[in-house]
Each structure stands twice: as structure tokens, then as C-alpha cells.
Design an enzyme around this catalytic site. Structure first.
Site, PDB file in Angstrom:
ATOM      1  N   GLY A  50       0.802  -1.212   0.000  1.00 18.60           N
ATOM      2  CA  GLY A  50       0.000   0.000   0.000  1.00 18.60           C
ATOM      3  C   GLY A  50       0.833   1.258   0.000  1.00 18.60           C
ATOM      4  CE  LYS A  83      23.570  -5.184  15.818  1.00 18.62           C
ATOM      5  NZ  LYS A  83      23.537  -6.666  15.758  1.00 18.62           N
ATOM      6  CG  HIS A 134      -2.590  16.616  52.763  1.00 16.51           C
ATOM      7  ND1 HIS A 134      -1.625  17.094  51.904  1.00 16.51           N
ATOM      8  CD2 HIS A 134      -2.860  17.623  53.619  1.00 16.51           C
ATOM      9  CE1 HIS A 134      -1.319  18.335  52.234  1.00 16.51           C
ATOM     10  NE2 HIS A 134      -2.062  18.689  53.272  1.00 16.51           N
TER      11      HIS A 134
END
Length: 510
Positions: A39, A140, A272
């Protein structure tokens, strides 16, 4: 690093074509030879740009329904060869392998396919093989190749080759290699987690790619970051940037209010990570007013959350209070306009999204992982252990208190009456201390504890707590039970007309 290399060839094989056209045109303008498949090849041809099919290089067509297209020595040899290695260069010439300087890949959308509820077979077909292999090879060999591994990086790559006329430094290539290994590792983690549904492997794979740098952590000298998709859970309608502490309080508020999802109008105020006010009423305005009465001092600078739309009448009351965050499923237009009057006040519209099934936290030099606490005490779970059974109204208050207790730091005691939080003792080292703290706090805000309900997150090892509770006017108690001395507490309740129920479920929250 310098080691600049000019792009002469590119392999492009992508799932998403969005943003690809200007890249292809720029590469063509710069005289780059383009190789492609399927594609993507058609897409490039349709632009009127010359493209070499990978099949012409490998002498193999795309086979197995497209599962194998690029997996061939002539492709990977072109990517993995070392240009400073004479033997590699000679082998390229011997086997007629073209050098490839750029690899552009966008992987099959595995996570989106899973999220869509697709069939297992459709999901399996979205595990990319060729693409992930191309990414690993190109990243790599960043010394010679630049790897563009996601549609998210198309724009940056286009800007780079435009500014530098296709000649890129090793620093550029290494930066893109880092991005590429981030893509590949995240992709593999998502696949593993899909397969590991029964948690047969005691392995933890966490990968979050949507990170945000916060102003700081809990304190200004600490760095802070948030990794997650905040926009999936909320639409931020107004206010300043969220802080590390804001996010912790919001998390506590959301988890607490989930206990009251689809219930009558309920409003909570947290400070808290603990609720300092919570009430359930016929209207959300009255729920807010009564939640605020629980501790109007602690509510200053708190996080507010509603389980239903906030209307103008409620907004007018909220607007009198300095608060950091207001959360609701929706806001009436006039209510929203009023609440926006404080420029820093954060207004969040919460979406109907499930919270994670597992809780994760760092511990020592590792990580602790546990199932989410999905048990909510219900009427059918209650075991009446005293001679006097609680009334229907008391049961409602006991369950109401238990839901709050579950989301309050241990050791904790919660006192409630008429579906209103009177007070809680939070984070104490002794359950007696937690109870005395709660009673003192309730008295300081003029709550009448006569007939109130008490919830404990764990069992009572001695009858001292029920004795203190009785002396304060409390007439019903909910606790998990399980102490070898449970009978001592039961006996005291029987002697003093206190109703006690046990759930069998502890709700520690450390």
C-alpha cells in the site's frame, strides 16, 4: 558527534500515510532512491514519484497474504551493513544488495485494535513482524542509517532533512534510534500484556509513552513526572497546570467517588488523599454544603468531587471556597462560567473510564504490584454478631462509613451519621488513637455523635475501641472481624446495646 552522512536511498513501509506525502516529495526532490512495498508503494506511485518495489530487489513477491514482504537478506543486508567495514561493503557488491540510508516505518496499530474490542484473530494479524524487524535493524545500525519509527516523528524528520538538505549527523541518527527502541520496546510490552491475561508469568511489563514533566514533585526540590493518558480520563475545562500533589489528590478523589457512582447526589472534599468531608443528599447543593460542614477548615485548598452535574446553585456555594480542583461528570453552562472566575482553579470533567486493574508502587529497590481493591461492603455481606441487629437506617450509615474507610489511610476509624461524614482518624499507629482523633474532630465541629455509625478498616484486638465509641454516643459498628479476641468486643456491645456487624474483609490502605 559529526560523522555526517547524506541520504541517498530510503525504504518506506508504513501503516499510516498521514504526513507522509511531504516527506516523499522532499526525498524525491533531493534525488533519493525510494524502495517500498504494498500500500505504501501504491501511495507513492499515486503521487507521481518513482519508487522501486522491494520485490524487484529480493526477486520474491509479497507472500502469505502479506505476512512476508521485507524479510529478506537483500533488505536487511542493505540496512545492517557497516559502511566502514570493507568486508561488508564487498559483500553488498557481490550479492547486489543496495545500501539503505533511511528506514521509515509505522507499525500496525496493535493497541488500538485491542482497545476496539476486535476478535483475537484480528488482533493477532496486527502484530507487526516485518516492521518491528526493520526498526530494530535500522536503529541498531544508527552509525549508518536513520530510522523513523512512527507517524509521530514524520514532522521532525521532514524538518531535519529540509534544514540540513538530507545530510544528517550521527547525533541525529542516534536520537532517532533512541525513539525507535522506545517504540519497539513499548510495542512488545503491549503484546506480552495482551497474552498474559491470566498472569501466569510473574513478570511486570510497564510501558508508558505519554509522559509529562511536572513543575516539581511533592516538594520543590524534587523532580516530578506523570506518565499516562490524562486526557482519556478528563477534559480539563479551566485552571493552572496540574502538580504532582494535585494528581495524587485527584486519584484519591476519583477512586473514592467510584464507590458512589450512580448513587443519589454525593459530594466529597479531600485533602492529602483523605476525605475531610462527604455527604449524600437529595440535591448536589445540599450534599456539598453538608460535606463542607464535615471540616470547613481542612477544605481550604482541597480537591472537590461530585458524582453528578454541578449546577449553578452548587457552584455559587463552591465559589465562596478557595479550592485547588473541582471534578464532576459535567457542569451546567452558567455554573462553569462562574467557577472560571478564579483563574487558577482547576475544573475537570471526568469521563466514564475504568481505572487500572492493578496498583503499582516502588518499594526498596523493586516494585510492588497488587490487585485493585475491588470489594465494596454490601448489605448482603454483613454478619450481625450482636444480640441487637442494626436497623435499616443504621445499615445505610454503616455501609456509607465503610466506603469512606476503604479509601482512608490506615489505621483509620470513620464516624458517619445520616449519610454524612462526621469525622475520621487517619494514618494513626494505634486504632485507639484513630478513634480518639475522630471523636475529637467531630466534637470540634459540633457534630452530635449520638446514634452515629463507626467503621474500622481492620479488626479490634481489644474491646477498648467499642467502649470509647459507646461513651461518645455511637450505637452501631462495622468491622471485618478476625481477631482471636473478637468475642470481647461482641460481649461489650451486647452489654451496652451497641449493634455490631462483621464483613470478613479488611480494607488496609497504606
Amino acid at each position: 558527534m559529526s560523522n555526517e552522512k547524506t541520504i541517498k536511498s530510503a525504504l518506506i513501509s508504513v501503516f499510516s500515510k498521514d504526513g507522509l506525502e511531504p516527506i516523499v516529495k522532499k526525498l524525491d526532490e533531493q534525488g533519493v532512491t525510494i524502495y517500498s512495498t504494498g500500500g505504501t508503494e501504491k501511495f507513492i506511485n499515486d503521487l507521481g514519484i518513482n519508487v522501486v518495489p522491494v520485490e524487484d530487489v529480493t526477486s520474491y513477491p509479497s507472500i502469505l497474504g502479506g505476512r512476508v514482504k521485507t524479510l529478506h537478506p537483500k533488505v536487511f543486508g542493505g540496512i545492517l551493513n557497516r559502511q566502514n567495514n570493507d568486508s561488508d561493503v564487498a559483500e553488498l557488491a557481490e550479492f547486489e544488495i543496495p545500501q539503505i540510508d533511511v528506514v521509515i516505518v509505522d507499525l500496525y496499530p496493535f493497541e488500538k485494535t485491542v482497545a476496539s474490542g476486535a476478535s483475537n484473530q484480528d488482533i493477532i494479524e496486527k502484530i507487526d513482524i516485518g516492521g518491528i524487524s526493520l526498526i530494530r535493524a535500522a536503529a541498531k545500525n544508527y552509525a549508518d542509517v536513520i530510522c523513523v519509527s512512527s507517524v509521530d516523528d514524520y514532522a521532525e524528520f521532514l524538518e531535519l532533512i529540509t534544514e540540513k538538505n538530507g545530510t544528517l549527523s550521527e547525533e541525529d541518527r542516534k536520537r532517532f534510534a533512541t525513539k525507535s527502541f522506545n517504540v519497539s520496546s513499548h510495542y512488545d510490552s503491549a503484546i506480552f500484556n495482551y497474552f498474559n491475561t491470566d498472569k501466569e508469568e510473574t513478570v511486570l511489563k510497564i510501558s508508558e509513552t505519554k509522559g509529562k514533566v511536572l513543575r516539581y514533585g511533592e516538594n520543590p526540590h524534587q523532580r516530578g513526572f506523570f506518565f499516562g493518558d490524562f486526557d482519556e480520563l478528563f477534559t480539563k475545562l479551566h485552571g493552572k497546570e496540574l502538580s504532582y500533589n494535585n494528581l495524587l489528590d485527584i486519584d484519591a478523589a476519583v477512586n473514592l467517588m467510584l464507590e458512589f457512582k450512580n448513587d443519589a447526589p454525593t459530594f466529597a472534599i479531600l485533602k492529602h488523599n483523605n476525605a475531610c468531608g462527604l455527604a449524600q443528599r437529595d440535591t448536589i447543593k445540599q450534599a456539598y454544603v453538608d460535606a463542607l460542614a464535615g471540616d470547613p477548615v481542612s477544605a481550604f485548598g482541597g480537591v472537590l468531587i461530585s458524582n453528578t452535574e454541578i449546577d449553578l446553585a452548587t457552584a455559587e456555594e463552591i465559589h465562596k471556597l478557595f479550592c485547588e480542583v473541582v471534578i464532576a461528570p459535567s457542569f451546567a453552562a452558567d455554573a462553569l462560567e462562574l467557577l472560571k472566575g478564579k483563574k487558577n482553579r482547576i475544573l475537570l470533567e471526568i469521563h466514564d473510564v475504568e481505572m487500572p486493574a492493578m496498583n503499582v508502587r516502588t518499594c526498596l529497590n523493586g516494585i510492588l504490584l497488587q490487585d485493585r481493591n475491588n470489594i465494596t461492603d454490601k448489605a448482603e455481606d454483613l454478619k450481625s454478631v450482636t444480640n441487637i441487629a442494626p436497623t435499616e437506617a443504621q445499615i445505610e450509615d454503616l455501609l456509607f462509613a465503610s466506603k469512606i474507610c476503604k479509601h482512608t489511610k490506615s489505621n483509620t476509624i470513620v464516624l458517619a451519621k445520616n449519610k454524612q461524614l462526621c469525622a475520621s482518624g487517619t494514618g494513626q499507629t494505634s486504632r485507639v488513637d484513630a478513634l480518639q482523633q475522630a471523636i475529637h474532630k467531630a466534637n470540634s465541629f459540633n457534630f452530635d455523635l449520638n446514634g452515629a455509625a463507626m467503621a474500622s478498616d481492620a479488626f479490634f484486638p481489644f474491646p477498648d475501641c467499642v467502649e470509647i465509641a459507646k461513651n461518645a454516643g455511637i450505637t452501631s459498628v462495622i468491622q471485618p472481624g478476625g481477631s482471636i479476641k473478637d468475642q470481647l468486643s461482641i460481649d461489650y456491645c451486647n452489654e451496652n446495646n451497641v449493634a455490631m456487624v462483621m464483613t470478613g474483609t479488611r480494607h488496609f490502605k497504606h
